[in-house]
Scaffold this active site. Structure first.
Site, PDB file in Angstrom:
ATOM      1  N   HIS A  23     -32.327  24.614 -13.333  1.00  0.00           N
ATOM      2  CA  HIS A  23     -32.072  23.518 -12.376  1.00  0.00           C
ATOM      3  C   HIS A  23     -31.226  24.078 -11.245  1.00  0.00           C
ATOM      4  CE1 HIS A  23     -30.885  18.989 -11.835  1.00  0.00           C
ATOM      5  NE2 HIS A  23     -30.957  19.619 -10.665  1.00  0.00           N
ATOM      6  N   HIS A  25     -31.454  24.253  -6.910  1.00  0.00           N
ATOM      7  CA  HIS A  25     -32.092  23.987  -5.620  1.00  0.00           C
ATOM      8  C   HIS A  25     -31.720  25.139  -4.693  1.00  0.00           C
ATOM      9  CE1 HIS A  25     -33.014  19.808  -6.766  1.00  0.00           C
ATOM     10  NE2 HIS A  25     -31.867  19.885  -7.416  1.00  0.00           N
ATOM     11  N   HIS A 207     -35.940  14.716 -11.656  1.00  0.00           N
ATOM     12  CA  HIS A 207     -34.561  14.240 -11.752  1.00  0.00           C
ATOM     13  C   HIS A 207     -34.584  12.799 -12.264  1.00  0.00           C
ATOM     14  CE1 HIS A 207     -33.711  17.776  -9.472  1.00  0.00           C
ATOM     15  NE2 HIS A 207     -32.495  17.416  -9.095  1.00  0.00           N
ATOM     16  N   GLU A 210     -29.214  10.600 -13.531  1.00  0.00           N
ATOM     17  CA  GLU A 210     -27.983  11.156 -12.943  1.00  0.00           C
ATOM     18  C   GLU A 210     -27.218   9.971 -12.366  1.00  0.00           C
ATOM     19  OE1 GLU A 210     -26.561  14.218  -9.379  1.00  0.00           O
ATOM     20  OE2 GLU A 210     -28.602  13.431  -9.409  1.00  0.00           O
ATOM     21  N   ASP A 288     -27.336  23.498 -10.269  1.00  0.00           N
ATOM     22  CA  ASP A 288     -27.793  22.482  -9.326  1.00  0.00           C
ATOM     23  C   ASP A 288     -27.745  22.988  -7.875  1.00  0.00           C
ATOM     24  OD1 ASP A 288     -28.816  20.066  -8.475  1.00  0.00           O
ATOM     25  OD2 ASP A 288     -27.066  18.865  -8.999  1.00  0.00           O
ATOM     26  N   ASP A 289     -26.618  22.745  -7.194  1.00  0.00           N
ATOM     27  CA  ASP A 289     -26.422  23.178  -5.802  1.00  0.00           C
ATOM     28  C   ASP A 289     -25.086  23.918  -5.734  1.00  0.00           C
ATOM     29  OD1 ASP A 289     -28.645  21.589  -4.175  1.00  0.00           O
ATOM     30  OD2 ASP A 289     -27.795  20.212  -5.650  1.00  0.00           O
TER      31      ASP A 289
END
Length: 352
Positions: A23, A25, A207, A210, A288-289
């Site tokens: 996961h 991005h 997704h 969340e 994630d980011d």
């Protein structure tokens, strides 16, 4: 045994664990320093005077407040070289964190809406991934992700624009995902395009759970028929759904520092990763980011170990789960499992 776990500190142990990141991005790995460099290269004016001022803006109160900055930052990505540089920077960091395989999400709509060609996005990212595979052995796949705040028609158009490139990138492009703001954008909104992607043989993720409710997780499984849930931490709110995840071993790609930064949780000791893992959920740890949320994948493992009292055996289990939940073929999974088991055996004591 060549070393004992007492001789190997937590940070070293975690960074050495062979693991997959599922996961991530790629646009969210764009560090402020590189963002400013690309802005200068491309003549893009950023609304921040310095790297420090930009970092101070990373005080998010919701997913949407993050997305607003995320999309603005992506505006510096214009040429194939830009996408290459960004991807190489991430892969270099992933190697330091013990990543042996990465499944990387990218958002073409973010770029094509600005006039950047689909071919440019694919070419820059793919060149970096193929070079990394050739020089380091780290494998990777691409997950083209639709932006859920846009229409399904836009997603269908994006898919059709990308499909002519499929054969050229069939060694990398294996999956389809769904990301961006959950509120008001339930999984069912994209049922048709996901059905099309399933017919085309893509692996499917989305997704859910969340900021969205547990029902979104169920809908992603039933309406989109995804194989993996990205985030999914709110699944715990529905006992029947939670038991289904355990029974069916549906992987969750959990991103603890992201959850903290976006105020899904108020403090790391509140995170439910350890509970989910101990109940038998196939939980994995991811970043994630990472440029925006304060940590790459090893940082996420470490903060969970420190705040959730994860044992080294549980860290090993999380790494195992990441390989099991990947889209790698069975023989490659087996090879990574052997390497992981050997690493842990070589750096453990009976008390592990």
């Amino acid at each position: 045994m060549s070393k004992s776990v007492l001789q190997l500190d937590l940070h070293t142990f975690v960074r050495g664990l062979p693991k997959a990141e599922l996961h991530l991005h790629i646009e969210g790995s764009l560090e402020p320093e590189l963002m400013f460099e690309l802005a200068r290269r491309n003549g893009v004016e950023l609304p921040y005077s310095s790297v420090d001022e930009l970092r101070r803006a990373y005080a998010f109160d919701s997913l949407q407040s993050f997305l607003d900055l995320y999309y603005a930052g992506a505006g510096v990505l214009i040429t194939e070289r830009d996408f290459y540089d960004m991807t190489m920077a991430y892969m270099s960091r992933a190697r330091q964190d013990g990543v042996v395989h990465a499944e990387i999400m990218f958002d073409p709509q973010t770029h094509t809406a600005r006039g950047v060609a689909m071919e440019t996005v694919f070419a820059g990212i793919a060149r970096a991934l193929r070079e990394t595979r050739a020089t380091t052995g780290i494998t990777s796949y691409l997950i083209l992700s639709f932006l859920r705040h846009l229409s399904e028609e836009d997603a269908i158009a994006t898919l059709e624009a990308a499909l002519p490139l499929r054969e050229q990138y069939n060694d990398l492009w294996t999956g389809i995902g769904l990301d961006s703001a959950e509120h008001g954008n339930p999984p069912g909104k994209f049922a048709r395009v996901f059905a099309r992607c399933r017919e085309l043989g893509f692996r499917l993720v989305a997704h859910a759970g969340e900021e969205g409710p547990a029902d979104y997780v169920r809908d992603a499984l039933d309406l989109l028929q995804v194989e993996r849930i990205d985030h999914g931490v709110r699944s715990e709110e529905d006992a029947v759904l939670l038991q289904r995840l355990i029974d069916q071993q549906v992987p969750l790609t959990v991103c603890p520092l992201s959850n903290l930064k976006l105020q899904v949780i108020q403090s790391m000791p509140q995170h439910n990763l350890a509970r989910l893992l101990r109940l038998g959920v196939m939980a994995t740890v991811n970043s994630d980011d990472p440029a925006y949320f304060g940590g790459y994948v090893a940082d996420n493992y470490i903060v969970c170990a420190e705040h959730l009292a994860l044992t080294r055996h549980e860290l090993f289990e999380l790494a195992q789960n990441s390989i099991t939940a990947s889209f790698l073929p069975p023989e490659q999974k087996h090879k990574h499992m052997e390497t992981l088991s050997a690493y842990v055996a070589d750096n453990s004591t009976p008390a592990m």
